[in-house]
Design an enzyme around this catalytic site. Structure first.
Site, short mmCIF file in Angstrom:
data_model
loop_
_atom_site.label_atom_id
_atom_site.label_comp_id
_atom_site.label_asym_id
_atom_site.label_seq_id
_atom_site.Cartn_x
_atom_site.Cartn_y
_atom_site.Cartn_z
N LYS A 38 14.19 50.41 54.84
CA LYS A 38 12.50 50.36 54.67
C LYS A 38 11.64 49.29 54.12
CE LYS A 38 12.92 55.34 52.22
NZ LYS A 38 12.64 55.55 50.88
N GLY A 39 12.13 48.15 53.91
CA GLY A 39 12.17 46.22 53.76
C GLY A 39 11.60 46.37 52.50
N THR B 42 21.21 38.45 50.48
CA THR B 42 19.57 37.99 50.98
C THR B 42 19.09 38.86 50.43
OG1 THR B 42 20.39 38.90 53.40
CG2 THR B 42 20.25 36.95 53.20
N GLU C 99 8.99 43.14 49.40
CA GLU C 99 7.27 42.66 48.08
C GLU C 99 8.12 44.31 46.73
OE1 GLU C 99 3.69 42.53 50.15
OE2 GLU C 99 5.02 43.16 51.72
N GLN D 86 15.87 38.27 47.12
CA GLN D 86 14.59 38.99 47.73
C GLN D 86 14.14 39.81 46.77
OE1 GLN D 86 12.92 37.80 49.45
NE2 GLN D 86 12.10 38.77 51.02
N ASN E 190 21.87 42.87 53.93
CA ASN E 190 23.01 42.41 53.29
C ASN E 190 23.03 41.57 52.36
OD1 ASN E 190 23.72 39.37 52.64
ND2 ASN E 190 23.05 37.97 55.25
N ARG F 3 18.62 51.34 54.24
CA ARG F 3 20.16 50.13 54.43
C ARG F 3 19.32 48.84 54.01
NH1 ARG F 3 24.69 49.56 57.30
NH2 ARG F 3 24.55 47.65 58.19
N PHE G 58 4.31 34.37 50.80
CA PHE G 58 4.14 34.63 49.86
C PHE G 58 2.50 35.62 50.30
CE2 PHE G 58 6.34 31.81 48.17
CZ PHE G 58 7.59 32.42 47.82
MO1 MOS Z 1 2.95 39.71 52.10
S1 MOS Z 1 1.76 39.44 50.64
O1 MOS Z 1 3.06 41.12 52.81
O2 MOS Z 1 2.78 38.65 53.05
#
Ligand code: MOS
Length: 737
Positions: A697-698, A630, A701, A634, A627, A624, A246
């Site tokens: 995009k990710g 997963t 977080e 997240q 999966n 996109r 994290f």
């Molecule tokens: Mo994350 S806080 O960018 O490891």
């Protein structure tokens, strides 16, 4: 399909089970401290009992007398052995600038002041408690408002920093018919991954192997090489699995070089498993922040003026800042914007990255203020976001590559039943329980860094992918296998993936939600190269058949990939372990963010003020989705953590001593099962052809970003009481009712 494996919608990948799932549940997966070695010596840390001053003397006699103790490292016998390496905000790997056991000076409470080495863990621990230390102590400054702290605008100390501004805020704010002028705060928080901050070092002649859970194995390698004056190629860092990180395992802490030196002096392997409590001071944390928000709008809700001034606590030596105004000033179509960020230096360890470092506190403030504005306008808070939605960021007028924030709100609202909300605070009630419904926008910059990978296809129809990416629970083993299977036209179970080791081609830090976009892009590129070589432009795409026909024993491609916006030299930086993520709001030609909407119901017991969270709905659009299984985990994990950041988490500081008080998982509160009832994750289909070749995009977080504001806004809706300081406490509600 089960809830845990949602059926893929448009532009979403199959919910393949985790590649590493079996290894993890059977205990076959070896985490860093699971590697064992004959003749290992155990290390136990001694940490400073004061936060500011110097060590006058250390008496080691009693400690050395404990049977099994072999050596004790202190500043007296270590001085000069560990050289300086750059702090991460200056482009280096180090989480802070205090030299490990470099001097008798104490910069913060819990700083490492000795390493006891013994034949057993128990001997090392016993001896550590018998190290007698005398200090010359000075009164420390703990945090905001303490005597002796020093405030500095970040713009003065950091070349990279910008304070986004446009138009004339003061004038627009003064003439806005409806305004909000408010202050918020967030506390110190610690990540507390279940896997502790372990390090094991083994020398073989001049070669050093480091086993350490890490989000950046190349970063550790480069940093330790510099600290010990070694050639980086003589160091290997091994971290195949990470039990939670994290952000806390993203930078080089003081312990690594100390354990390496200890192993070299002893001529035997040394293993360190620090305590949970020590984890609160030997790595980083989320700094406390304050925010001054001013919003001005027309009566129909159009923002005319937006100002965000942020304040963050940092250490004396390091100008660490997350500066979330980069994001908070760009989310809405306000023509007049001002912002600033100020750091306040105290006698503390240097803070660092923690899940959505910038956005979690800064978007909490922005989205709380937006809710206050909606109340002032007597407007539905989702409608307020709609009125101010924009496809161009307001500072430079750059276009968003894609932005589906209102689609997220609409889908979340429909799933939640938002249309049944009575907007009058305190109006919804079920017996003794006050009901509140709140919402907030979530956003996270789409960042990437250069990455490299090697893919090998064999005539038996198997393939192997090698890249030093990091599995921190993000599912990267699984999605890399999926990309390779698709790229080579093979079944998923024919793919082997190896990660987390400097033996493999470098991948960037697993931070900033960059891993999937960066690493899958390079793996796809390597697979494309294999395909191009084998097919020679023909339309025969049976790669294994072609390989067997052509006759080589294997075909292998090594690929390097560089994201849009990377600076020259970015690939060389990747090999040194210091590739900087790029993108988000810092591109010349466009802006790229993932978006979401979080809707929360709270129920507050009318007399005791106990706050419960029976349900949350989060809808997210992040390009996109590789999966859906997963990804859902997240996003859900982020939302659950958001409950903690709103209701539970705070590292308490003894203001007199600048030391943490609740350094354990009994007193540092986090959400448990009873606090988490219904968490509904909606993945909104979105296609973004610009961000990167795979359109990702990710999502690591963004799940946490909107939760605290949505929850605080729900508490207001339930009670009519606005609490602006996190965590929201029963005491706050009792005090004001
Ligand atoms: Mo994350 S806080 O960018 O490891």
């Amino acid at each position: 399909m089960s809830v845990a494996a949602p059926a893929p919608k448009a532009n979403q990948g199959a919910p393949a089970p985790r590649y590493d799932g079996r290894a993890k549940v059977t205990g076959e997966a070896r985490y860093a401290s699971d590697f064992s070695f004959p003749d290992v010596a155990y290390a136990f840390l001694v940490t400073s009992a004061i936060a500011r001053g110097r060590i006058r003397s250390m008496d080691l006699a009693e400690a050395r007398a404990i049977p099994g103790v072999v050596e004790i490292l202190t500043h007296e016998n270590m001085r000069g052995e560990v050289k300086k390496t750059k702090f991460l905000m200056d482009g280096g790997p180090a989480s802070n600038s205090v030299l490990p056991l470099g001097s008798p000076e104490i910069a913060y409470g819990g700083q490492i002041i000795a390493v006891v080495l013994a034949n057993t863990f128990e001997s090392a621990r016993e001896a550590a408690y018998r190290v007698r230390v005398e200090y010359d102590s000075q009164t420390p400054s703990s945090t905001f408002d303490d005597a002796g702290t020093k405030a500095q605008p970040v713009a003065e100390v950091s070349k990279r920093h910008e304070d986004p501004a446009v138009g004339n805020f003061d004038q627009a704010f003064a003439t806005s018919p409806v305004t909000v002028d408010v202050h918020y705060s967030t506390p110190t928080q610690h990540h507390n991954p279940i896997e502790l901050f372990t390090t094991t070092c083994v020398w073989s002649g001049p070669e050093l192997t480091i086993y350490e859970p890490s989000q950046n194995v190349y970063g550790i390698r480069g940093g330790v090489a510099e600290q010990l004056g070694m050639d980086a190629s003589r160091i290997r860092v091994v971290s195949p699995y990470v039990g939670g990180a994290f952000g806390s395992k993203g930078s080089l802490t003081q312990r690594t070089a100390l354990i390496a030196v200890a192993a070299r002096r002893l001529g035997r392997p040394v293993k360190l498993v620090p305590t949970r409590s020590q984890g609160f001071t030997i790595t980083t944390y989320r700094a406390e922040t304050r925010h001054h928000l001013r919003l001005g709008a027309t009566r129909d809700g159009r923002l005319q003026a937006l100002s965000h001034d942020g304040y963050e606590v940092t250490s004396r030596p390091d100008a660490y800042s997350v500066s979330g105004t980069d994001a908070s000033t760009r989310m809405y179509a306000a023509p007049n914007i001002a912002s600033s960020v100020t750091i306040v230096r105290a006698d503390r360890g240097t803070p660092g990255f923690m899940r959505a470092p910038a956005e979690t506190p800064y978007i909490y403030a922005l989205e709380s203020a937006m809710d206050e504005l909606a109340v002032a306008l007597d407007m539905d808070p989702i409608e307020l976001r709609r009125v101010n939605d924009t496809m161009k960021e307001p500072i430079k007028g750059l276009p968003y590559t894609s932005r589906s924030v209102m689609t997220c709100f609409d889908q979340a609202a429909s799933a939640f039943g938002w249309s049944k909300r009575n907007k009058t605070p305190g109006s919804m009630r079920d017996g003794d329980w006050l009901i509140g419904w709140g919402c907030a926008m979530a956003c996270y910059p789409t960042l990437m860094a250069p990455a490299s990978a090697r893919v090998r296809l064999l005539p038996d129809g198997t393939a192997r992918v090698e890249t030093a990416a990091h599995e921190i629970g993000n599912g990267i083993y699984t999605v890399v296998a999926q990309v390779a299977a698709e790229g080579l036209g093979l079944p998923l179970d024919r793919i082997t993936v190896v990660l987390g080791d400097t033996m493999w081609p470098p991948a960037p830090v697993a931070g900033g939600s960059i891993t999937t976009a960066s690493v899958c892009s390079v793996v796809a590129q390597a697979c494309d190269a294999i395909r191009a070589k084998l097919t020679d432009g023909t339309d025969n795409h049976d790669l294994v058949g072609l390989l067997n026909k052509k006759g080589p024993g294997a075909i292998e491609e090594y690929a390097e990939w560089v994201p849009h916006g990377a600076k020259p030299g970015a690939l060389q930086a990747l090999y040194r372990g210091s590739a900087m993520p790029v993108g988000g709001a810092r591109l010349e030609d466009r802006i790229q963010f993932a978006f979401g909407a979080e809707l929360v119901e709270v129920r507050i017991q009318a007399r005791t003020k106990e706050i419960k969270v029976p349900r949350m709905v989060g809808a997210f659009a992040a390009g996109r989705i590789m999966n859906t299984r997963t990804a859902r985990s997240q996003l859900m994990g982020g939302m659950i953590w958001g409950i903690g950041s709103a209701l539970h988490e705070e590292t308490e500081i003894d203001r007199r001593a600048a030391r943490y008080v609740n350094t354990n998982l009994a007193d540092y509160l986090i959400p448990v099962n009873a606090d988490v009832v219904n968490v509904d994750v909606i993945m909104v289909p979105e296609e973004d052809k610009l961000v990167n070749p795979i359109g990702v995009k990710g999502i690591g977080e963004i799940g946490i970003v909107g939760t605290a504001a949505a929850l605080a806004n729900a508490v207001f809706h339930a009670t009519g009481q606005r609490i602006r300081d996190l965590p929201l406490r029963i005491d706050d509600l009792v005090a004001i009712s």
